[in-house]
Scaffold this active site. Sequence first.
Site, PDB file in Angstrom:
ATOM      1  N   HIS A  60       1.499   5.045  -2.817  1.00  0.00           N
ATOM      2  CA  HIS A  60       1.736   6.337  -2.524  1.00  0.00           C
ATOM      3  C   HIS A  60       3.285   6.981  -2.735  1.00  0.00           C
ATOM      4  O   HIS A  60       3.565   7.993  -3.162  1.00  0.00           O
ATOM      5  CB  HIS A  60       1.301   6.487  -0.855  1.00  0.00           C
ATOM      6  CG  HIS A  60       0.060   6.306  -0.491  1.00  0.00           C
ATOM      7  ND1 HIS A  60      -0.704   7.475  -0.413  1.00  0.00           N
ATOM      8  CD2 HIS A  60      -0.875   5.370  -0.600  1.00  0.00           C
ATOM      9  CE1 HIS A  60      -2.190   7.026  -0.005  1.00  0.00           C
ATOM     10  NE2 HIS A  60      -2.104   5.819  -0.159  1.00  0.00           N
ATOM     11  N   ILE A  89      -6.822   8.950  -1.321  1.00  0.00           N
ATOM     12  CA  ILE A  89      -7.152   8.771   0.191  1.00  0.00           C
ATOM     13  C   ILE A  89      -6.217   7.819   0.556  1.00  0.00           C
ATOM     14  O   ILE A  89      -5.674   6.958  -0.078  1.00  0.00           O
ATOM     15  CB  ILE A  89      -8.617   8.224   0.277  1.00  0.00           C
ATOM     16  CG1 ILE A  89      -9.071   8.366   1.856  1.00  0.00           C
ATOM     17  CG2 ILE A  89      -8.833   6.954  -0.120  1.00  0.00           C
ATOM     18  CD1 ILE A  89      -9.018   9.770   2.419  1.00  0.00           C
ATOM     19  N   HIS A 134       0.837  -1.118  -0.129  1.00  0.00           N
ATOM     20  CA  HIS A 134       0.280  -0.172   0.182  1.00  0.00           C
ATOM     21  C   HIS A 134       0.844   1.256  -0.016  1.00  0.00           C
ATOM     22  O   HIS A 134       1.026   1.924  -0.925  1.00  0.00           O
ATOM     23  CB  HIS A 134      -0.940  -0.292   1.127  1.00  0.00           C
ATOM     24  CG  HIS A 134      -1.943   1.137   1.178  1.00  0.00           C
ATOM     25  ND1 HIS A 134      -2.619   1.650   2.272  1.00  0.00           N
ATOM     26  CD2 HIS A 134      -2.413   1.770   0.320  1.00  0.00           C
ATOM     27  CE1 HIS A 134      -3.216   2.703   2.379  1.00  0.00           C
ATOM     28  NE2 HIS A 134      -3.215   2.935   0.939  1.00  0.00           N
ATOM     29  N   HIS A 167      -3.796   0.819  -6.733  1.00  0.00           N
ATOM     30  CA  HIS A 167      -4.185   1.380  -5.380  1.00  0.00           C
ATOM     31  C   HIS A 167      -5.524   1.038  -4.981  1.00  0.00           C
ATOM     32  O   HIS A 167      -5.616   0.659  -3.738  1.00  0.00           O
ATOM     33  CB  HIS A 167      -3.935   2.796  -5.380  1.00  0.00           C
ATOM     34  CG  HIS A 167      -4.407   3.618  -4.221  1.00  0.00           C
ATOM     35  ND1 HIS A 167      -5.444   4.126  -3.956  1.00  0.00           N
ATOM     36  CD2 HIS A 167      -3.677   3.787  -2.959  1.00  0.00           C
ATOM     37  CE1 HIS A 167      -5.705   4.618  -2.642  1.00  0.00           C
ATOM     38  NE2 HIS A 167      -4.502   4.294  -1.971  1.00  0.00           N
ATOM     39  N   ASN A 189      -6.366  -0.441  -1.280  1.00  0.00           N
ATOM     40  CA  ASN A 189      -6.743   0.153  -0.188  1.00  0.00           C
ATOM     41  C   ASN A 189      -8.267   0.052   0.299  1.00  0.00           C
ATOM     42  O   ASN A 189      -8.429  -0.002   1.476  1.00  0.00           O
ATOM     43  CB  ASN A 189      -6.817   1.835  -0.909  1.00  0.00           C
ATOM     44  CG  ASN A 189      -7.293   2.704   0.126  1.00  0.00           C
ATOM     45  OD1 ASN A 189      -6.338   3.266   0.948  1.00  0.00           O
ATOM     46  ND2 ASN A 189      -8.292   3.237  -0.112  1.00  0.00           N
TER      47      ASN A 189
END
Length: 811
Positions: A477, A811, A472, A663, A667
């Site tokens: 990110h 997010i 993750h 993602h 997520n």
Amino acid sequence: MTTLFDRSKKLKGRVVLMRKNVLDTKNISTVRGVLDTSRCIVGSTFIDSLSAFSNRCVSLCLISATKAAPNGRGLVGKEAYLEGAVTTIPTLGAGKCEFDVHFDWDIEHMGIPGAFIIKNHLKVEFFLVSLTLEDVPTREGPMHFVCNSWVYYHFVYKKDRIFFANETYVPNETPVPLVSYREAELQILRGNGEGKLRQYHRVYDYDVYNDLGDPDKNEDLARPVLGGSDPYPRRGRTGRKPTRKDCNSERRSDKVYVPRDEHFGHLKSSDLLSFEIKSLLSRKVLPHLKHLFDSNISKAEFDSFDDVHKLYEGGLKLPLDTLSKFTTLGEDVLKFSVPHVIKVSKSAWMTDEEFAREMLAGVNPCTIRRLQAIKCRRLFILDHHDVFMSFLGRINKTTSKAYATRTILFLKDDGTLKPLAIELSLPHSSGQIGALSKVVLPASKGVESTIWLLAKAHAIVNDSCYHQLISHWLNTHAVIEPFIIATNRNLSVLHPIHKLLLPHYRDTMNINALARQSLINAGGIIEQSFLGREYSMEISSAIYKDWVFPDQALPADLIKRGMAIEDSSSPNGLRLVIEDYPYAVDGLEIWDAIKIWVQEYVSLYYPTDVAVEQDTELQAWWKEVVEKGHADLQDKPWWPKMKTLQELIQSCSTIIWIASAFHAVVNFGQYPYGGFILNRPTLSRRLIPEKGTPEYDEMEENPEKAYLRTITPKYETIVDLSVIEILSRHASDEVYLGQRDNPYWTSTPRTIEAFKRFGEKLSEIEKNISERNHDPNLKNRTGPAHLPYTVLLPTSETGLTFRGIPNSISI
């Protein structure tokens, strides 16, 4: 007023501004529960609409794309001002305000507009959505300028704010009068690499992760700098001063610079506020709860599995004196949504079938691999041994007590996986090379069944930590942020690749900055509630050393893990070793759709490999991605050279895949699976008891209590659930794969047609996924928990839906 209404030589324009969101989470103190819609909200102050948006408060000047001044720059027209007041203009959705503007502009002498300068004469910022010019001679239909940018008081800018029409040009095809404007705008975005950055600077620059620790506050909060000797992707520079105790670390503060246009969208801010009520409350209540737990005023442990279920059925009951201090919401203030994994069956999570299925269709389905030395292609492994072994000596000196695990699984004839054994390893206490290992086998009766359940828990704790830190955080990110920085520094908004990638960067720098503030920082949520504790980010850095950009493409990843074999007879050139592998089956359809869209789009602007190699902005972009954004890996031979059309297509497809579908996979299943802490524990606090110890006797007498004393305790569970419930939600202003937030993002008809085909293909995929989820022969699609694999359905409603692929890591 005569001049104002003399329209004979004027171009009519329509300007859309957006009110600053009074519900912005950064300005919660200004919220009083009622919005006065008769006012236009700008900055952090209410400004009377008549004085704010009438008269001469906002001016615009058109710039010619076809007529140049003697200095070679496009001719600049006379200033024109927004007309009317907000009280006389209908309010559009989401607090938008629409205004007319009329430009003195003689097409014959000034040519066709291609850009405009805007000056904000107010001392507060506003959000400029768009300018539309109507009835431009020699042009069919309106001319659109899609802006989507915050505009500050013009005196804070050293250079004018410029916006371009929605045309698309590679550098050498840019109209000559716009060339210098294009180059100047990029120079502004690069900055000079010096000083503290403020919101209005708009600068994109690189820095290392040196702001995670807080040594000035407490020596125990000091953390290594990531980037350099400890390799790591770069993050956005803020220019804050160094700490007093460590000149290499950056001083932390509540306000973190992120370019203003990277902040959350208007609606998302208010959504986050409502979603974060519980989180904001948690930041207020949970420290007090921890005191209650530590002082035994409230039970610090779950005593039974039913105790855990009460989090969803009745909530955590707080003492009345605690409630009176912090909230008026009632005794069940800490009641959580029922996680999807237990909506149908409360006990399916305990089965070996569900334990194995989640490796193919759970929140981390991208780590299992095939044992490729075995010719039968039936043995698979979830291997976290090497990742954690080198850190266990330090981790096990904290409150965590963990093994490094390997889980071996067998592929049965019905396409499901059966776990065969779990290896639990510890480092030698004497410092010898190698490991002390034991193997636990499946069992269904007696104390052996409890030991097997605990072994599975230890394997899942490893996987939970790996998922959060690597799958993750790191692999989505962190690795994407350098691409965002490099794109804004080197690719003009006129550039085709900028237009292609921009939607896939939305909100990411902002959410990453927030993560550095409260999630991955020293003492933050990850260190509180996950296995790695204060070594979490060091573990992430150790794995980044082996990160390979081309392997992030789904087909390459599947082949590398032995989960697929190249097969020219298959539609996408791959044959899955496990045919019913939901993540791979759905993911390959999404990957292929992305790849086709990118190929069609890129080929419109780059007819040959030479065109790619000669694009100066493109080459500068890729050079910075490699040499600055991922500087610690710049010497790796696997980087694409960006000399061919296929390299460009593959690289852009990979970026989009990471930021959107991948993602979404890692997520939005967090709460559906991990919201039930028994299913996805994040901590292990003791090793499997040895025979003859009191803990072993407890394990025989009360298996549930033994399990609960091993995994995440109550306080850390509440911390974890409070966060992942928010992270698993979709905001109401989310933009999904195959969608754009403005239909006028480009003026190229063939591009629009290709994008429409992309959307249609995604709709077809959505139907395919739904059909597969209803196929009883595909047992891994739902499993014992009766939980369909929906996370790669492209669209979603607002909220906790366990589906939907946003364009970006938002997010």
